[in-house]
Scaffold this motif. Structure first.
Motif, PDB file in Angstrom:
ATOM      1  N   TRP A 242       0.875  -1.140   0.050  1.00  0.00           N
ATOM      2  CA  TRP A 242      -0.009   0.084  -0.096  1.00  0.00           C
ATOM      3  C   TRP A 242       0.979   1.156  -0.181  1.00  0.00           C
TER       4      TRP A 242
ATOM      5  N   LEU B 294      -8.036  -3.927   5.344  1.00  0.00           N
ATOM      6  CA  LEU B 294      -8.763  -3.247   4.330  1.00  0.00           C
ATOM      7  C   LEU B 294     -10.146  -3.189   4.779  1.00  0.00           C
TER       8      LEU B 294
ATOM      9  N   ILE C  93      -7.116   1.691   5.043  1.00  0.00           N
ATOM     10  CA  ILE C  93      -6.261   0.649   5.386  1.00  0.00           C
ATOM     11  C   ILE C  93      -5.563   1.103   6.773  1.00  0.00           C
TER      12      ILE C  93
END
Length: 254
Positions: free
Chosen positions: A13, A136, A216
């Motif tokens: 990410w 998530l 996230i």
């Protein structure tokens, strides 16, 4: 090109996967078919919707089933497949021919480096890799219109850690003037980024185009975030008042 070239982009990410794909799309002549998908986020998601708005000629594919994606590809063109950070790249079932694997990763991220045909270092420094993957969490907001000051407060509190350790935030939000915009935040990369999606203003009833929030992070207080969202959205009565005002403005300008 006599086959559809599949370009698979992976990384953790915040590494810059979507940014890299956008850079590639900026160099395209758009004379060939171009496709985009982001598996792991369901049929809809912030990146899928945002890419569709920003590149109207890009064919965005829902990714409930990658097999269905392969079956819909034409014989020519390019297909950019962005892999969610929470998916194991080594378990992806990819076509045998014409696949290029690109990792946006540091040399220390060996799981990506060993998998990729090409490794590109992230353009910015990212936080240290944690021993466990962050969670998530997705919240669909279709039909919800936000009071701008309340939305600003919501985003500020989320990114400053009031409701958990948010590492990454993406969202598409609707405002009472009928406009929609995208929000992007990554821990350690500075301020929240706002992008106007340049869509037709929705000034009659609740918007029926997709909007939503993706977080996230670690230890997310989902119940509290839902309450915060509920406090930030406009009621039917207030929304109708706003829309009358903005429709009057549009008519006066026209």
């Amino acid at each position: 090109m006599d086959t559809c070239q599949v370009i698979v982009v992976a990384g953790r990410w915040g590494a810059g996967k979507t940014h890299w794909i956008r850079q590639q799309l900026a160099t395209q002549s758009w004379q060939e078919a171009l496709f985009y998908a982001c598996p792991g986020y369901g049929a809809m998601g912030v990146d899928l919707v945002r890419m569709g708005y920003l590149y109207p000629r890009l064919q965005v594919l829902p990714t409930i089933s990658l097999e269905k994606c392969w079956n819909t590809l034409p014989k020519e063109g390019q297909f950019f497949l962005e892999v969610g950070y929470h998916l194991d790249v080594h378990r992806l079932q990819l076509p045998v021919a014409s696949v290029k694997r690109v990792a946006i990763a540091t040399p220390q991220e060996t799981e990506f480096c060993h998998w990729a045909d090409e490794v590109i270092e992230p353009a910015v420094s990212l936080p240290a890799i944690a021993p466990t993957l962050p969670e998530l969490w997705q919240v669909e907001l279709t039909g919800q219109v936000f009071d701008p000051p309340s939305l600003d407060e919501l985003l500020l509190e989320l990114t400053e850690g009031a409701y958990g350790q948010v590492q990454r935030l993406k969202g598409i939000f609707e405002l009472p003037d009928g406009q929609a915009f995208a929000v992007d935040f990554c821990l350690g990369l500075g301020e929240i980024e706002y992008t106007n999606l340049n869509v037709p203003p929705w000034l009659e009833g609740r918007p029926q185009r997709w909007s939503g929030l993706e977080l996230i992070g670690y230890h997310l207080d989902k119940a509290a975030v839902r309450e915060l969202i509920a406090d930030a959205v406009l009621s039917d009565t207030v929304l109708a008042q706003y829309q009358v005002h903005y429709r009057t403005q549009v008519e006066a300008e026209g």
